[in-house]
Design an enzyme around this catalytic site. Structure first.
Site, PDB file in Angstrom:
ATOM      1  N   LEU A 206       0.649  -1.370   0.083  1.00  0.00           N
ATOM      2  CA  LEU A 206      -0.186  -0.007  -0.270  1.00  0.00           C
ATOM      3  C   LEU A 206       0.800   1.639   0.025  1.00  0.00           C
ATOM      4  CD1 LEU A 206      -2.793  -0.736   2.851  1.00  0.00           C
ATOM      5  CD2 LEU A 206      -3.025  -0.873   0.074  1.00  0.00           C
TER       6      LEU A 206
ATOM      7  N   ASP B 172       2.707  13.021  16.066  1.00  0.00           N
ATOM      8  CA  ASP B 172       3.394  12.795  14.530  1.00  0.00           C
ATOM      9  C   ASP B 172       2.044  13.326  13.781  1.00  0.00           C
ATOM     10  OD1 ASP B 172       4.355  12.886  12.013  1.00  0.00           O
ATOM     11  OD2 ASP B 172       4.575  10.615  11.961  1.00  0.00           O
TER      12      ASP B 172
ATOM     13  N   GLY C  99      11.686   4.435   3.520  1.00  0.00           N
ATOM     14  CA  GLY C  99      12.887   3.947   4.011  1.00  0.00           C
ATOM     15  C   GLY C  99      13.018   2.804   5.200  1.00  0.00           C
TER      16      GLY C  99
ATOM     17  N   LYS D 182       2.014  -3.791   8.402  1.00  0.00           N
ATOM     18  CA  LYS D 182       2.819  -2.758   8.383  1.00  0.00           C
ATOM     19  C   LYS D 182       4.732  -3.394   9.192  1.00  0.00           C
ATOM     20  CE  LYS D 182       3.929   1.360  10.622  1.00  0.00           C
ATOM     21  NZ  LYS D 182       3.956   2.439  10.760  1.00  0.00           N
TER      22      LYS D 182
END
Ligand SMILES: *[C@@H]1O[C@H](CO)[C@@H](O)[C@H](O)[C@H]1NC(C)=O
Ligand SMILES: *[C@@H]1O[C@H](CO)[C@@H](O)[C@H](O)[C@H]1NC(C)=O
Ligand SMILES: *[C@@H]1O[C@H](CO)[C@@H](O)[C@H](O)[C@H]1NC(C)=O
Ligand SMILES: *[C@@H]1O[C@H](CO)[C@@H](O)[C@H](O)[C@H]1NC(C)=O
Ligand SMILES: *[C@@H]1O[C@H](CO)[C@@H](O)[C@H](O)[C@H]1NC(C)=O
Length: 701
Positions: free
Chosen positions: A387, A505, A391, A409
């Site tokens: 998806l 974040d 890095g 993930k």
């Protein structure tokens, strides 16, 4: 070594065939305890050095240890031993908690803690107790309060919990997780305990929590059941060693070594078998046809002496298990190598803590996936399933066996410190259940770097919605809803745990939108663990100045107010439809927040707002939202509102916008306005003026 599975069964043969007195000249009793062969007191008295016992002051000990044997049962081939309890007790004198671990170590002796007859029992009202051996850690968490009401005779989590003892445990240490803050409950619950003990000897009493009764009763005498095997000699040696008596002599019994896969049945010199020889992986089984029993040298003799009679059912079952056990044990050994590695990672990631805690908290739908499952779900992490990636990690689309679509993930790196924190964070994240936060469904801890499994969100990110090239109109109410839902989610994160969970974040890239364009905040917490996918990477490089709290950049300390700042930037994006950081723009327009603040100062705010939402109807609301954004972007974190206050304000604006003439919260409004204006003003005249007053009050700090 025998598969521990066999231990208890083998004893059936031993106990019935060797129901015999000690070797002549050897002591057969110590205190009240009879010591039957193959055990023996003193050197040379036992069948095998490992089974040697000592008798010191009427205490029967396993030789060279302080482990006290209280009973050796011939009937069922078990041995009872006294065990110690791990405790955690509050000492009112020192006002501190004192912990004591407990351990057993048989080292290379042929004893195993019986997985069948023992349990690990944890007693306490806020306790997580473990038993750790070389390859296993198991434990459970006992809690009180809420639905968890301790009850006599029940050990299922409320005040008492129990876990199974793994197979093959020869040494262990038991201890507590001391992250639990028990300050408030020590008065009522002075001690927590972890006890590895005989299941049948335990019956939970509520008084174990409130008094020291458990410890008083058992600390000197905690019964634990031990299985033993004759494992140090090969069958062949054992059979012909006439100084000792061979164990497998009876009607249906057999002996098998567990080492090499040779066909012993072909070598009737080394492995004589007068009966039916059956080769097994790592051994052979020699049995006699019905009506006969096996004598020394594998000779089958007609049955005559009742002393050799073995309980038939038990013995047959014994053979079956013996054979299966040996076959399995080879595979077991191979798998085990891999298993140990996996266990290691599992532990490193705090997996056990997580897992046990999960088990103790019913209703938490969290799955610990195996690597294989996720491999299948993502078609072996196939490229087509990707998806997004960057890095450090890659997000794959996966389909579980159940048919559920998930986002998997896989991170590339994680440092030591992060590994330690991982389990704890996962635990917190897994418990978060908020409609505007993407659900962490599970994880896989068997791999070096954990894999996270999230709910799959189909409609992309807010970034894409705002800045995407799709020419969609986005109305102010929609933007306000997205802002409000995001704020709610962040406020929840800040308040649901202590210390608060910081997203760290916040940005439009991390605000996902599901089928109905409902907000799902993603990557919270985990983003500090494991950056990142492509979009994050880009912002990390280009957008640092775009969203990052300037105070955080100076102090390097992330706070709740850092999230508030970043959220302020998201608000600006929603209002202006401009990117948080725009490298191509003129110098003063590169950073949206700086640009916005300077325009606001110059009273030219209208120039920067998105044309789509600039209209007369919206003007009041836009004023409110930009003011809120400005507060969020205050340089000094202290001056920024709390996320909760931001959410409340957005909520009110939303409601006011939906129903400009209907009072949403008349009581509150009345009471707030009461001091300011006469009753009745509310429903007449220009509502937005009153509304402003209310909101000023609500967010006034
Ligand atoms: C048990 O003892 C052996 C050697 O005596 C040692 O290597 C092992 O680490 C000990 N196990 C535990 C859990 O302490
Ligand atoms: C459990 O039994 C004890 C007496 O053995 C009694 O005092 C206590 O109230 C009982 N607790 C519950 C919850 O029934
Ligand atoms: C435990 O909780 C008490 C009050 O609930 C608090 O004062 C104390 O600081 C806490 N201890 C730790 C180690 O968090
Ligand atoms: C061993 O096997 C051979 C051939 O299978 C047989 O001739 C011999 O009698 C056997 N010896 C014993 C002791 O059973
Ligand atoms: C030995 O086993 C057979 C069945 O295999 C049984 O009929 C017989 O009674 C047993 N012998 C003794 C002495 O128990």
């Amino acid at each position: 070594m025998f598969h521990p599975l066999l231990a208890g069964r083998l004893m059936l043969f031993l106990s019935s065939t060797l129901a015999a007195a000690a070797v002549p000249g050897c002591q057969s009793r110590c205190g009240d305890v009879d010591v039957p062969y193959p055990f023996g007191i003193g050197p040379g008295c036992a069948m095998d050095g490992g089974l040697e016992l000592t008798c010191t002051g009427n205490k029967l000990l396993i030789a060279k240890t302080s482990l006290e044997v209280t009973r050796v049962s011939e009937a069922d081939g078990k041995l009872w031993m006294k065990n110690s309890i791990a405790k955690q007790c509050y000492n009112p004198a020192t006002r501190s908690v004192e912990s004591m671990t407990a351990s057993v170590n048989f080292s290379s002796r042929p004893f195993f803690l019986s997985p069948v007859d023992n349990k690990i029992v944890v007693i306490g009202c806020r306790s997580l107790g473990y038993m750790q051996s070389d390859t296993y850690v198991v434990g459970c968490s006992a809690t009180c309060g809420g639905d968890m009401i301790p009850d006599n005779g029940s050990c299922s989590g409320a005040g008492c919990c129990q876990a199974d003892v793994p197979r093959g445990v020869r040494d262990y240490v038991s201890f507590f997780n001391d992250n639990y803050n028990t300050t408030q409950i020590w008065r009522e619950t002075p001690c927590n305990y972890v006890a590895l003990m005989e299941t049948a000897a335990f019956n939970f009493r509520t008084s174990y929590l409130t008094t020291t009764e458990f410890s008083d009763r058992y600390s000197a005498n905690l019964p634990v059941v031990v299985d033993w095997v004759i494992s140090t000699k090969k069958c062949r040696e054992a059979k012909y060693d006439r100084t000792t008596r061979y164990a497998c002599i009876s009607n249906n019994s057999a002996c098998a070594d567990n080492e090499l896969d040779i066909d012993e049945c072909l070598d009737n010199v080394t492995y004589p078998c007068g009966g039916i020889c059956k080769n097994t992986l790592g051994g052979f089984v020699c049995s006699c046809p019905g009506g006969k029993h096996m004598m020394h040298g594998g000779v089958c003799m007609p049955n005559e002496r009742p002393i050799w009679v073995v309980p038939l059912v038990g013995a047959s079952a014994g053979i079956v298990i013996l054979v299966i056990g040996i076959t399995c044990s080879y595979l077991f050994r191979e798998r085990r190598k891999l298993h140990i590695v996996k266990q290691k990672y599992f532990r490193q990631h705090g997996g056990l803590l997580l897992f046990e805690e999960m088990k103790s908290q019913q209703g938490v739908a969290f799955t610990v996936f195996s690597e294989e499952e996720l491999r299948q779900a993502t078609n072996k992490f196939h490229e087509e399933q990707i998806l997004g990636h960057g890095g450090h990690g890659t997000v794959y689309k996966g389909v579980l066996k159940s048919g559920d679509v998930v986002a998997v993930k896989r991170c590339m790196t994680i440092d030591e410190q992060q590994k330690k924190e991982f389990g704890k964070e996962m635990l917190i994240l897994s418990q978060i259940n908020h409609k505007n936060i993407v659900k962490l469904l599970g994880c896989c801890l068997e791999v070096e770097v954990p894999i996270l499994v999230y709910q799959f969100i189909p409609n992309g990110t807010l970034f894409h919605l705002i800045h995407g090239d799709h020419g969609c109109q986005i109305s102010l109410p929609t933007r306000l809803r997205i802002a409000h839902e995001s704020a709610e989610a962040l406020a929840y994160l800040h308040s649901c745990a202590s210390p608060p969970i910081l997203h760290g974040d916040v940005k439009s890239n991390n605000i996902l939108l599901d089928g109905n364009y409902t907000v799902k905040i993603s990557d919270f917490g985990a983003s500090t663990l494991a950056p990142t996918d492509e979009s994050q990477f880009v912002t990390l490089v280009q957008g640092t100045c775009g969203y990052l709290d300037p105070e955080y950049m100076q102090t390097c300390q992330l706070t709740e107010k850092s999230d508030v700042y970043s959220f302020g930037v998201v608000l600006l994006e929603l209002l202006t439809r401009k990117k948080a950081f725009n490298l191509e723009g003129p110098e003063h327009e590169k950073s949206l927040s700086m640009w916005f603040l300077s325009m606001m100062k110059a009273n030219k705010l209208m120039d920067i707002l998105d044309d789509q939402i600039k209209n007369d109807e919206n003007i009041e609301y836009l004023g409110e939202i930009t003011e809120l954004a400005k507060q969020c972007l205050e340089m000094c974190g202290e001056n920024r509102p709390l996320m909760k206050e931001v959410a409340e304000k957005l909520d009110m604006l939303r409601k006011a916008m939906q129903h400009p003439w209907v009072q949403q919260n008349p009581e509150e409004l009345d009471s707030l306005l009461g001091e300011w204006s006469a009753p009745g003003v509310v429903n007449t005249g220009n509502f937005s003026i009153e509304k402003k007053v209310v909101m000023g009050l609500k967010s006034g700090r």
